[in-house]
Design a protein around this motif. Structure first.
Motif, PDB file in Angstrom:
ATOM      1  N   LYS A 127       0.822  -1.216   0.000  1.00  0.00           N
ATOM      2  CA  LYS A 127       0.000   0.000   0.000  1.00  0.00           C
ATOM      3  C   LYS A 127       0.853   1.262   0.000  1.00  0.00           C
ATOM      4  O   LYS A 127       0.441   2.302  -0.512  1.00  0.00           O
ATOM      5  CB  LYS A 127      -0.927   0.002   1.224  1.00  0.00           C
ATOM      6  N   MET A 180      -5.383  -4.775  -8.742  1.00  0.00           N
ATOM      7  CA  MET A 180      -6.827  -4.833  -8.537  1.00  0.00           C
ATOM      8  C   MET A 180      -7.169  -4.947  -7.051  1.00  0.00           C
ATOM      9  O   MET A 180      -8.032  -4.232  -6.528  1.00  0.00           O
ATOM     10  CB  MET A 180      -7.402  -6.026  -9.302  1.00  0.00           C
ATOM     11  N   GLN A 181      -6.456  -5.842  -6.352  1.00  0.00           N
ATOM     12  CA  GLN A 181      -6.771  -6.103  -4.953  1.00  0.00           C
ATOM     13  C   GLN A 181      -6.333  -4.975  -4.021  1.00  0.00           C
ATOM     14  O   GLN A 181      -7.030  -4.645  -3.061  1.00  0.00           O
ATOM     15  CB  GLN A 181      -6.099  -7.410  -4.518  1.00  0.00           C
ATOM     16  N   GLN A 231      -4.932  -1.704  -5.053  1.00  0.00           N
ATOM     17  CA  GLN A 231      -5.147  -0.330  -5.507  1.00  0.00           C
ATOM     18  C   GLN A 231      -6.526  -0.114  -6.119  1.00  0.00           C
ATOM     19  O   GLN A 231      -6.864   0.999  -6.508  1.00  0.00           O
ATOM     20  CB  GLN A 231      -4.074   0.035  -6.543  1.00  0.00           C
ATOM     21  N   GLU A 232      -7.333  -1.171  -6.198  1.00  0.00           N
ATOM     22  CA  GLU A 232      -8.679  -1.122  -6.774  1.00  0.00           C
ATOM     23  C   GLU A 232      -8.679  -0.577  -8.191  1.00  0.00           C
ATOM     24  O   GLU A 232      -9.585   0.134  -8.617  1.00  0.00           O
ATOM     25  CB  GLU A 232      -9.627  -0.324  -5.881  1.00  0.00           C
ATOM     26  N   ARG A 233      -7.633  -0.941  -8.951  1.00  0.00           N
ATOM     27  CA  ARG A 233      -7.585  -0.620 -10.373  1.00  0.00           C
ATOM     28  C   ARG A 233      -8.168  -1.796 -11.162  1.00  0.00           C
ATOM     29  O   ARG A 233      -8.386  -2.874 -10.615  1.00  0.00           O
ATOM     30  CB  ARG A 233      -6.156  -0.325 -10.802  1.00  0.00           C
ATOM     31  N   ILE A 282     -11.094  -2.115 -12.184  1.00  0.00           N
ATOM     32  CA  ILE A 282     -12.424  -2.398 -11.636  1.00  0.00           C
ATOM     33  C   ILE A 282     -13.383  -1.301 -12.105  1.00  0.00           C
ATOM     34  O   ILE A 282     -13.043  -0.117 -12.099  1.00  0.00           O
ATOM     35  CB  ILE A 282     -12.404  -2.445 -10.095  1.00  0.00           C
ATOM     36  N   PRO A 341     -16.838   0.521 -11.164  1.00  0.00           N
ATOM     37  CA  PRO A 341     -17.862   0.662 -10.117  1.00  0.00           C
ATOM     38  C   PRO A 341     -19.225   1.033 -10.727  1.00  0.00           C
ATOM     39  O   PRO A 341     -19.303   1.758 -11.714  1.00  0.00           O
ATOM     40  CB  PRO A 341     -17.317   1.814  -9.263  1.00  0.00           C
ATOM     41  N   GLY A 355     -20.535   2.808  -6.567  1.00  0.00           N
ATOM     42  CA  GLY A 355     -19.526   1.945  -5.941  1.00  0.00           C
ATOM     43  C   GLY A 355     -20.111   0.804  -5.148  1.00  0.00           C
ATOM     44  O   GLY A 355     -19.358  -0.005  -4.580  1.00  0.00           O
ATOM     45  N   LYS A 413     -19.208  -3.678  -7.966  1.00  0.00           N
ATOM     46  CA  LYS A 413     -17.962  -3.548  -8.707  1.00  0.00           C
ATOM     47  C   LYS A 413     -17.746  -4.788  -9.571  1.00  0.00           C
ATOM     48  O   LYS A 413     -17.985  -5.905  -9.137  1.00  0.00           O
ATOM     49  CB  LYS A 413     -16.779  -3.383  -7.747  1.00  0.00           C
ATOM     50  N   ARG A 457     -14.997  -6.560 -12.676  1.00  0.00           N
ATOM     51  CA  ARG A 457     -13.688  -6.488 -13.327  1.00  0.00           C
ATOM     52  C   ARG A 457     -13.801  -5.735 -14.646  1.00  0.00           C
ATOM     53  O   ARG A 457     -14.773  -5.918 -15.389  1.00  0.00           O
ATOM     54  CB  ARG A 457     -13.138  -7.884 -13.616  1.00  0.00           C
TER      55      ARG A 457
END
Length: 536
Positions: A352, A382-383, A385-387, A389, A391, A395, A398, A400
């Motif tokens: 992170k 993805m896990q 940084q939540e890129r 994805i 929404p 939100g 979500k 892929r």
């Protein structure tokens, strides 16, 4: 088969996968008691050829192969590895097949266990015999002694460093009573130069005892030193079969890639320029409890935007540094990253905060083997940084972003020349070198500010090795990303690093510019300080 000393003769062997020709008209021989060095770039067909020879299931399941193979005077077509083993062929694969919860001895004698009669088995039959543990440990120690290494036969494999696991794999094949031919697929890839020298001497002793060896390695110096004959594959064909005597490394490299390769590319020192940059990470009194790679007391300053190399002999702690900082093994001390204290023993927090890690254990740590290339490359981003994805409903839901995942994967497949069918191919089905490239792409996709890369070219051929190192240099230059490379190959570190730190006895023993005389690096690895070295 002709009346020669050949133990193995491969005649006109070919192989296709789904219409893709990977081997074409392969011909060469392996004589009794001789070592054949088999070389070629990733994707040249080495693994497929060895899978055919060893009767791997993937060959039978995909329609078999063309041509003929003669072994010990008989035409053979092994349906599975058990057939090959029974005929006298042993194989040490590039990736380990050990049972972590078993001891060294139990792994070496697996399926070859020695038993003794008990009162019950005398009455009810041999199937109830008990395991003869003293005999197992004696046999295991005998095989280990042939390799000339120090291994405790009673230690658990799960507590062993990667290099020791490789020796265990080789000892298991040596221990087979009827072995006539041993296939060694990149056996030195995880070994230091000292360990590799021990193995090369062991190979020579085995050959003198009459055991033939097919030796696959990307370390061309080892190929020229130990082989009796060199066979070069390129694009699925044998382009050279020649006695090894008098052949130099540069010539072998040229045969492999079809072009001249610079084998002495040492980076010019930029120490003065690096010293003027800010400190991005300061390591203070780091200790790491990594079995076989213990770190005792490492203090180190890493400058923003530099490429720092970390080298040293196996077991001295170099691999423990990134594994400890990234929280994969218990650690202590203090890490200051971008002016803030970084919590140890917490992999998620390290990621992170913008730190990524390409592990030396690509299959155990780096890859989701049964997932596709695009999933592997984008998973961490993805896990964490939540890129990748999309929404929906503010939100609440979500999904892929498959299009973005494909674009990212295709980008790195192209840039790193990952040889695959497409981005949906499973990671398990890639060659070892291409798996390593996927691990690198996975780290790049995180856009890290600091990247640890451990053994980045393990199992990668000489042409692809330069490609990977160039990719790291390019990423460093274009993104000003700080990169720390940990490698067993000193020349690799000297070719790419701005500074090279040498680890000895769990500590940083000295830091040198890449163009310092090689003997100074050797002295530091041996635990001897030189006047010019120091933490610069």
């Amino acid at each position: 088969m002709s009346e020669t000393e050949a133990l193995l003769e491969i005649k006109n062997v070919g192989k296709e996968y789904d219409g893709n020709r990977v081997l074409k008209d392969i011909n060469f021989t392996v004589d009794k008691g001789k070592i054949v060095g088999l070389v070629g770039e990733n994707g040249a067909g080495k693994s497929t050829l060895m899978n055919i020879l060893f009767g791997m299931n993937v060959i039978v399941e995909t329609g078999g192969y063309e041509g003929e193979i003669y072994f010990d005077g008989k035409k053979v077509n092994f349906k599975d590895p058990v057939d090959a083993l029974n005929a006298g062929i042993g194989m040490v694969h590039q990736e380990f097949s050990l049972i972590p919860g078993f001891t060294v001895a139990e792994n070496i004698l697996l399926n070859m266990e020695k038993t003794q009669q008990s009162v019950i088995s005398k009455v009810l039959g041999k199937r109830l015999d008990t395991i003869d543990l003293p005999s197992i440990h004696e046999s295991a120690r005998s095989a280990i002694d042939k390799l000339g290494v120090q291994l405790d036969s009673q230690s658990l494999v799960s507590e062993m460093p990667v290099g020791h696991k490789q020796f265990i794999e080789i000892a298991r094949e040596i221990n087979r009573e009827k072995v006539k031919l041993i296939i060694l697929d990149e056996p030195t890839a995880v070994l230091t130069e000292t360990e590799a020298d021990i193995l090369l001497k062991s190979m020579r002793r085995l050959a003198d005892m009459g055991v033939s060896i097919i030796f696959i390695s990307h370390r061309l110096r080892e190929i020229t030193e130990v082989s009796d004959k060199i066979v070069v594959l390129r694009d699925g064909q044998v382009v050279v079969e020649t006695p090894a005597e008098g052949v130099d490394i540069g010539q072998v490299a040229k045969w492999m890639v079809g072009r001249d390769v610079d084998t002495e590319n040492i980076k010019t020192s930029k120490v003065d320029k690096i010293e003027n940059k800010e400190i991005i990470m300061e390591v203070k009194n780091l200790w790491v409890d990594m079995p076989g790679e213990t770190v005792k007391d490492v203090s180190l300053k890493i400058h923003q935007g530099e490429i720092l190399g970390i080298g040293g002999l196996a077991g001295q702690g170099k691999l423990g540094i990134p594994n400890g900082i990234m929280g994969l093994f218990p650690s202590g001390g203090e890490i200051i990253f971008e002016g803030k204290s970084l919590p140890l023993n917490n992999t998620l927090e390290a990621q992170k905060n913008g730190i990524s890690f390409v592990s030396e254990d690509r299959r155990g740590v780096g890859l989701l083997l049964d997932e596709s290339i695009d999933w592997n490359i984008t998973f961490n981003a993805m896990q964490i940084q939540e890129r990748f994805i999309k929404p929906y409903l503010g939100g609440l839901i979500k999904f892929r972003d498959d299009k973005a995942m494909k674009e990212c994967a295709d980008k790195y497949i192209d840039e790193l020349e990952i040889r695959c069918i497409n981005e949906k191919q499973l990671a398990r089905n890639l060659s070892g070198g291409n798996q390593q490239k996927v691990c690198l792409a996975k780290a790049f996709a995180m856009n890290p500010r600091l990247l640890f890369v451990s053994e980045p070219t393990r199992g990668i051929d000489i042409g692809a090795k330069r490609l990977v190192l160039n990719a790291l240099e390019k990423y460093n230059e274009e993104n000003n990303t700080t990169i720390v490379i940990i490698s067993s190959e000193l020349e690799e570190l000297r070719s790419i690093s701005d500074r090279v730190a040498i680890v000895c006895e769990g500590k940083i023993f000295g830091i040198l510019p890449p163009d310092a005389p090689v003997e100074k690096f050797g002295l530091l690895m041996s635990g001897i300080h030189t006047k010019e070295e120091g933490e610069k």
